[in-house]
Write an enzyme that holds these catalytic residues in place. Sequence first.
Site, PDB file in Angstrom:
ATOM      1  N   ARG A   1      26.394  31.986  41.472  1.00 15.37           N
ATOM      2  CA  ARG A   1      27.633  33.072  41.227  1.00 15.37           C
ATOM      3  C   ARG A   1      26.844  34.399  41.274  1.00 15.37           C
ATOM      4  NH1 ARG A   1      30.115  29.169  37.644  1.00 15.37           N
ATOM      5  NH2 ARG A   1      29.360  29.943  36.003  1.00 15.37           N
TER       6      ARG A   1
ATOM      7  N   LYS B   1      48.539  47.541  42.080  1.00 17.28           N
ATOM      8  CA  LYS B   1      48.053  46.587  43.070  1.00 17.28           C
ATOM      9  C   LYS B   1      49.194  45.608  43.274  1.00 17.28           C
ATOM     10  CE  LYS B   1      44.256  43.188  43.587  1.00 17.28           C
ATOM     11  NZ  LYS B   1      42.985  42.845  43.533  1.00 17.28           N
TER      12      LYS B   1
ATOM     13  N   GLU C   1      48.851  44.702  38.546  1.00 11.39           N
ATOM     14  CA  GLU C   1      48.987  44.048  39.533  1.00 11.39           C
ATOM     15  C   GLU C   1      50.197  43.047  39.285  1.00 11.39           C
ATOM     16  OE1 GLU C   1      45.614  41.511  40.364  1.00 11.39           O
ATOM     17  OE2 GLU C   1      46.801  40.652  42.165  1.00 11.39           O
TER      18      GLU C   1
ATOM     19  N   LYS D   1      41.831  45.445  35.211  1.00 14.85           N
ATOM     20  CA  LYS D   1      43.132  44.855  35.852  1.00 14.85           C
ATOM     21  C   LYS D   1      43.714  43.644  35.357  1.00 14.85           C
ATOM     22  CE  LYS D   1      42.930  41.339  38.917  1.00 14.85           C
ATOM     23  NZ  LYS D   1      42.743  40.286  39.709  1.00 14.85           N
TER      24      LYS D   1
HETATM   25  C1  5MM Z   1      39.748  37.650  43.186  1.00 11.31           C
HETATM   26  O1  5MM Z   1      40.773  36.937  42.570  1.00 11.31           O
HETATM   27  C2  5MM Z   1      41.242  37.454  41.442  1.00 11.31           C
HETATM   28  C3  5MM Z   1      41.394  36.524  40.199  1.00 11.31           C
HETATM   29  O2  5MM Z   1      42.061  35.501  40.275  1.00 11.31           O
HETATM   30  P1  5MM Z   1      41.974  34.163  39.315  1.00 11.31           P
HETATM   31  O3  5MM Z   1      42.141  34.971  38.167  1.00 11.31           O
HETATM   32  O4  5MM Z   1      43.121  33.417  39.861  1.00 11.31           O
HETATM   33  O5  5MM Z   1      40.589  33.744  39.480  1.00 11.31           O
HETATM   34  C4  5MM Z   1      42.724  37.819  41.774  1.00 11.31           C
HETATM   35  O6  5MM Z   1      43.545  38.365  40.803  1.00 11.31           O
HETATM   36  C5  5MM Z   1      42.612  38.805  42.795  1.00 11.31           C
HETATM   37  O7  5MM Z   1      42.226  40.006  42.283  1.00 11.31           O
HETATM   38  C6  5MM Z   1      44.067  39.333  43.372  1.00 11.31           C
HETATM   39  O8  5MM Z   1      44.676  38.315  43.572  1.00 11.31           O
HETATM   40  C7  5MM Z   1      43.735  39.838  44.865  1.00 11.31           C
HETATM   41  O9  5MM Z   1      42.758  38.662  45.364  1.00 11.31           O
HETATM   42  P2  5MM Z   1      43.378  38.432  47.038  1.00 11.31           P
HETATM   43  O10 5MM Z   1      42.484  37.354  47.178  1.00 11.31           O
HETATM   44  O11 5MM Z   1      44.674  38.175  46.917  1.00 11.31           O
HETATM   45  O12 5MM Z   1      43.205  39.904  47.813  1.00 11.31           O
END
Ligand code: 5MM
Length: 341
Positions: free
Chosen positions: A46, A221, A179, A137
């Site tokens: 990672r 967002k 978001e 966020k």
């Molecule tokens: C990168 O993914 C973020 C974290 O997701 P998890 O907490 O479910 O692991 C997610 O919050 C992301 O920042 C947003 O959904 C926007 O990502 P996408 O892939 O939809 O552009």
Amino acid sequence: MNRDQLVRIAHAMVAPGKGILAADESSSTIKKRFDAIHVESTADNRRDYREFMFRSAEAMREHISGVILYDETIRQHAKDGTPLVRIIEEMGSIPGIKVDEGAKPMPNFPGETITEGLDGLPKRMKEYYDLGARFAKWRAVIVIDKDGRPTEGSIRANMEALARYAAICQQADIVPIVEPEVLMDGAHTIERNYEVTRFVLNTLYASLYQHRVFLEGTILKPNMVIPGEDAAKASPDEVAAWTVKLFRNCVPVAVPGIAFLSGGQSDVEATANLDAIAKLGPQPWSITFSYGRALQAAAQHAWSGKREQEAAGQTAFTHRARMNGLAMLGQWTDAREQAAA
Ligand code: 5MM
């Protein structure tokens, strides 16, 4: 609360030609991404993956205003011992942190979730500030289905939590990204997405007002207004028309910027839709991207966990960052997509 700093950071996050890299996948999500490319999800893998993105000089200096990190990543060091946060800062980008603890089943609301993480948040926020985070966020997840979801109760509870989170952020001089994500899952129409997202945004801004959040020091967002993934696709012009109409109705002009999530759109689709939205501008707020999957999918495949393919991963990441930087300005074209690929 240092209002000047909040405003300065918020504006830098949505600067012309730049957007945000959402690299805040929790351990379970990054495992899914790595499983798809047959890479074991270890802490070193990672770290190596995120390190090569953060060291992609053109992408980071020219197109990535800020990076949303996960708790593990904000504490990690590169192979040479440099904190990953320092690499981001040296690239002229701003480190941020995901502080929610995930969307959990909401009691009495089957099929819906409430995002957790408020308990102890002021203390965690202080630690994250000391580690270098200047924005944060929190993601609320809203589903649309044929069985009456989303409910008003789940939307109100999630928007209340977002507002409480935003107030805590600002108290710690950290810009909150709020978001509220209406998922693309399902076969709903673009009109249905419009209705739901409108209720969500109106509820969100009422909650932010009630919690006395300083809107000038926030970033929104949201999802774009888009049909469900099992419905017929809408063209970028349709997506842009519905999206701009909605945001002009619901988002106060005090908000400095709107940074869209990609939400499962393909990477080129997310770029084309952002570009179509930008071409309808100027708008009262800066509009850009805060993509996770749409910025990273190609880079993950190019890298595939192999040290000797890190450069290919960087090239793929830089290309997507460049394309989205152009889209943010309304200057993306299919010809540029192909020529630069
Ligand atoms: C990168 O993914 C973020 C974290 O997701 P998890 O907490 O479910 O692991 C997610 O919050 C992301 O920042 C947003 O959904 C926007 O990502 P996408 O892939 O939809 O552009």
